[in-house]
Design a protein around this motif. Structure first.
Motif, PDB file in Angstrom:
ATOM      1  N   LEU A 169       0.836  -1.202   0.000  1.00 54.39           N
ATOM      2  CA  LEU A 169       0.000   0.000   0.000  1.00 54.39           C
ATOM      3  C   LEU A 169       0.866   1.244   0.000  1.00 54.39           C
ATOM      4  O   LEU A 169       1.786   1.362   0.811  1.00 54.39           O
ATOM      5  N   ILE A 170       0.574   2.163  -0.906  1.00 54.89           N
ATOM      6  CA  ILE A 170       1.250   3.459  -0.873  1.00 54.89           C
ATOM      7  C   ILE A 170       0.246   4.499  -0.388  1.00 54.89           C
ATOM      8  O   ILE A 170      -0.792   4.705  -1.018  1.00 54.89           O
ATOM      9  N   LEU A 171       0.547   5.132   0.744  1.00 60.45           N
ATOM     10  CA  LEU A 171      -0.280   6.248   1.210  1.00 60.45           C
ATOM     11  C   LEU A 171       0.294   7.500   0.563  1.00 60.45           C
ATOM     12  O   LEU A 171       1.271   8.075   1.035  1.00 60.45           O
ATOM     13  N   ASN A 172      -0.311   7.881  -0.547  1.00 62.12           N
ATOM     14  CA  ASN A 172       0.238   9.007  -1.314  1.00 62.12           C
ATOM     15  C   ASN A 172      -0.335  10.337  -0.822  1.00 62.12           C
ATOM     16  O   ASN A 172      -1.283  10.364  -0.053  1.00 62.12           O
ATOM     17  N   LYS A 173       0.239  11.423  -1.290  1.00 61.51           N
ATOM     18  CA  LYS A 173      -0.152  12.787  -0.906  1.00 61.51           C
ATOM     19  C   LYS A 173       0.120  13.020   0.573  1.00 61.51           C
ATOM     20  O   LYS A 173      -0.671  13.673   1.264  1.00 61.51           O
ATOM     21  N   VAL A 225       3.735   2.110   2.898  1.00 64.44           N
ATOM     22  CA  VAL A 225       4.703   3.221   2.945  1.00 64.44           C
ATOM     23  C   VAL A 225       3.942   4.506   2.596  1.00 64.44           C
ATOM     24  O   VAL A 225       2.879   4.463   1.998  1.00 64.44           O
ATOM     25  N   SER A 226       4.522   5.640   2.992  1.00 67.92           N
ATOM     26  CA  SER A 226       3.892   6.899   2.610  1.00 67.92           C
ATOM     27  C   SER A 226       4.754   7.585   1.563  1.00 67.92           C
ATOM     28  O   SER A 226       5.955   7.311   1.461  1.00 67.92           O
ATOM     29  N   MET A 227       4.136   8.440   0.774  1.00 68.08           N
ATOM     30  CA  MET A 227       4.855   9.032  -0.349  1.00 68.08           C
ATOM     31  C   MET A 227       4.272  10.392  -0.717  1.00 68.08           C
ATOM     32  O   MET A 227       3.128  10.698  -0.391  1.00 68.08           O
ATOM     33  N   LEU A 275      10.058   7.614  -2.666  1.00 70.60           N
ATOM     34  CA  LEU A 275      10.241   6.640  -3.750  1.00 70.60           C
ATOM     35  C   LEU A 275      11.249   5.569  -3.376  1.00 70.60           C
ATOM     36  O   LEU A 275      11.058   4.385  -3.629  1.00 70.60           O
ATOM     37  N   LYS A 276      12.343   5.979  -2.754  1.00 73.29           N
ATOM     38  CA  LYS A 276      13.398   5.028  -2.375  1.00 73.29           C
ATOM     39  C   LYS A 276      12.880   4.050  -1.319  1.00 73.29           C
ATOM     40  O   LYS A 276      13.164   2.861  -1.368  1.00 73.29           O
ATOM     41  N   VAL A 277      12.114   4.610  -0.373  1.00 74.11           N
ATOM     42  CA  VAL A 277      11.538   3.766   0.681  1.00 74.11           C
ATOM     43  C   VAL A 277      10.600   2.739   0.055  1.00 74.11           C
ATOM     44  O   VAL A 277      10.563   1.568   0.446  1.00 74.11           O
ATOM     45  N   PHE A 278       9.878   3.167  -0.955  1.00 74.96           N
ATOM     46  CA  PHE A 278       8.970   2.257  -1.655  1.00 74.96           C
ATOM     47  C   PHE A 278       9.745   1.097  -2.287  1.00 74.96           C
ATOM     48  O   PHE A 278       9.401  -0.074  -2.123  1.00 74.96           O
ATOM     49  N   GLU A 279      10.831   1.435  -2.997  1.00 73.59           N
ATOM     50  CA  GLU A 279      11.609   0.385  -3.677  1.00 73.59           C
ATOM     51  C   GLU A 279      12.143  -0.631  -2.683  1.00 73.59           C
ATOM     52  O   GLU A 279      12.112  -1.834  -2.918  1.00 73.59           O
ATOM     53  N   LYS A 280      12.627  -0.110  -1.569  1.00 71.37           N
ATOM     54  CA  LYS A 280      13.181  -0.980  -0.535  1.00 71.37           C
ATOM     55  C   LYS A 280      12.076  -1.881   0.064  1.00 71.37           C
ATOM     56  O   LYS A 280      12.256  -3.087   0.225  1.00 71.37           O
ATOM     57  N   ALA A 281      10.945  -1.258   0.358  1.00 75.11           N
ATOM     58  CA  ALA A 281       9.839  -2.028   0.949  1.00 75.11           C
ATOM     59  C   ALA A 281       9.373  -3.118  -0.017  1.00 75.11           C
ATOM     60  O   ALA A 281       9.076  -4.239   0.384  1.00 75.11           O
ATOM     61  N   LEU A 282       9.334  -2.797  -1.298  1.00 76.01           N
ATOM     62  CA  LEU A 282       8.866  -3.764  -2.294  1.00 76.01           C
ATOM     63  C   LEU A 282       9.865  -4.908  -2.447  1.00 76.01           C
ATOM     64  O   LEU A 282       9.503  -6.085  -2.377  1.00 76.01           O
ATOM     65  N   GLU A 283      11.130  -4.538  -2.654  1.00 74.73           N
ATOM     66  CA  GLU A 283      12.103  -5.565  -3.028  1.00 74.73           C
ATOM     67  C   GLU A 283      12.730  -6.276  -1.831  1.00 74.73           C
ATOM     68  O   GLU A 283      13.222  -7.385  -1.981  1.00 74.73           O
TER      69      GLU A 283
END
Ligand code: G4P
Length: 299
Positions: free
Chosen positions: A61-65, A89-91, A99-107
């Motif tokens: 889940l991406i909590l965007n904005k 993650v939030s974004m 964005l970097k946190v997202f990549e790390k969380a995903l991979e």
């Protein structure tokens, strides 16, 4: 708003059936599903069918904005989801923060085991494949543009993938299946509809704008009185929404002949300013139930 009005806007069976088919058909091609939601309304902007539709596929889940939401509340939401075993993650796709946190969380977090197994089997360099889904206006296009750079970089067709399947590079390792990932929100109760209208996820011309503004003002007076004071110099003092809207219009000099307040203009201004993030960092839903949007007593 009457029940019939809500029913007419709540559910788009044709669109939803198409998306459901598309998700089902494409699910075997991806390693994970990335669902983008609005950090200000993490529950109302989630599609309740998502879990069932993605049938056990790893989901992030991406909590965007997050730049528009109350950061304390967003942190609570992240813990809330994580406690349920959901990687969240939030974004901020406007600036690209997160964005970097997202990549790390995903991979690492979500797919770490899978990637490790693949590496052990000699499948080195294989991209992580995802599908990106979310209701309208949560920032799907912004996310994709941010991740892929200004141009959407298409990836070559590859064996085993039919020509109609297009992959878009999201960074070095991640590829996104280019498919319509628009889900429709589902709202059986009015408060969800109202929150989606406040954020602009559903058009407000199908709802009464003054009623919406009154409800938003009551929520802000209960939860963020200091923001109303600093932006509009409004002392809220337990006033009902109708009086708050009149006060707002008066503060902004929105008068019509006879000195009466043009409440429609005030309502439009309030919602515009809320959607533009001008009032401040505001969350409309909290996992530890703060005072919620009040039901419209007129129904
Ligand atoms: P969608 O594909 O899911 O429908 O959403 P899209 O990316 O089109 O984003 C919808 C609106 O939200 C856009 O504003 C976009 O700029 C804004 N947005 C997306 N992510 C963020 C974010 O993290 N923070 C903030 N503050 N805004 C975000 P718009 O007014 O429709 O267009 P524009 O302002 O880009 O011109």
């Amino acid at each position: 708003m009457s029940d019939t009005e809500i029913k007419s806007i709540q559910w788009f069976p044709g669109h939803m059936a198409k998306t459901r088919r598309s998700i089902k058909e494409n699910l075997p091609l991806v390693d994970a599903v990335v669902e983008i939601i609005d950090a200000r309304i993490p529950l109302s902007s989630q599609n309740p069918e998502m879990g069932r539709m993605t049938k056990g596929k790893p989901r992030l889940l991406i909590l965007n904005k997050r730049d528009m939401a109350d950061s304390n509340v967003t942190d609570k939401w992240i813990s809330y989801f994580r406690k349920q075993g959901i990687v969240a993650v939030s974004m901020d796709c406007k600036t690209g923060k997160g964005l970097k946190v997202f990549e790390k969380a995903l991979e690492e977090e979500l797919l770490g085991e899978l990637i490790k197994t693949r590496r052990e089997k000699g499948m080195v360099g294989r991209p992580t494949r995802v599908m990106v889904v979310g209701i309208p206006n949560v920032g799907k296009s912004s996310f994709i543009n941010r991740m892929s750079g200004s141009k959407k970089a298409k990836v070559e067709d590859r064996p085993g993938v039919t020509r109609t399947k297009q992959w878009v590079k999201l960074g070095n390792h991640i590829e996104m299946l280019d498919m319509p990932g628009v889900l429709w929100p589902k709202f059986d109760d009015q408060t969800v509809a109202h929150k989606l209208a406040f954020t602009g996820a559903i058009k407000d011309d199908i709802l009464d704008i003054e009623t919406l503004a009154m409800m938003l003002l009551e929520y802000l007076a209960d939860n963020y009185p200091s923001l109303l004071l600093s932006r509009y110099k409004m002392e809220t003092n337990g006033l009902p929404g109708k009086d708050l809207l009149t006060l707002l219009g008066r503060k902004r000099g929105m008068l019509i002949s006879g000195g009466e307040v043009n409440t429609e203009r005030a309502a439009i201004m309030l919602l515009d300013e809320f959607r533009a993030g001008k009032i401040g960092n505001i969350s409309l839903e909290s996992p530890v139930s703060s005072k919620d949007i009040k039901e419209n007593e007129d129904g």
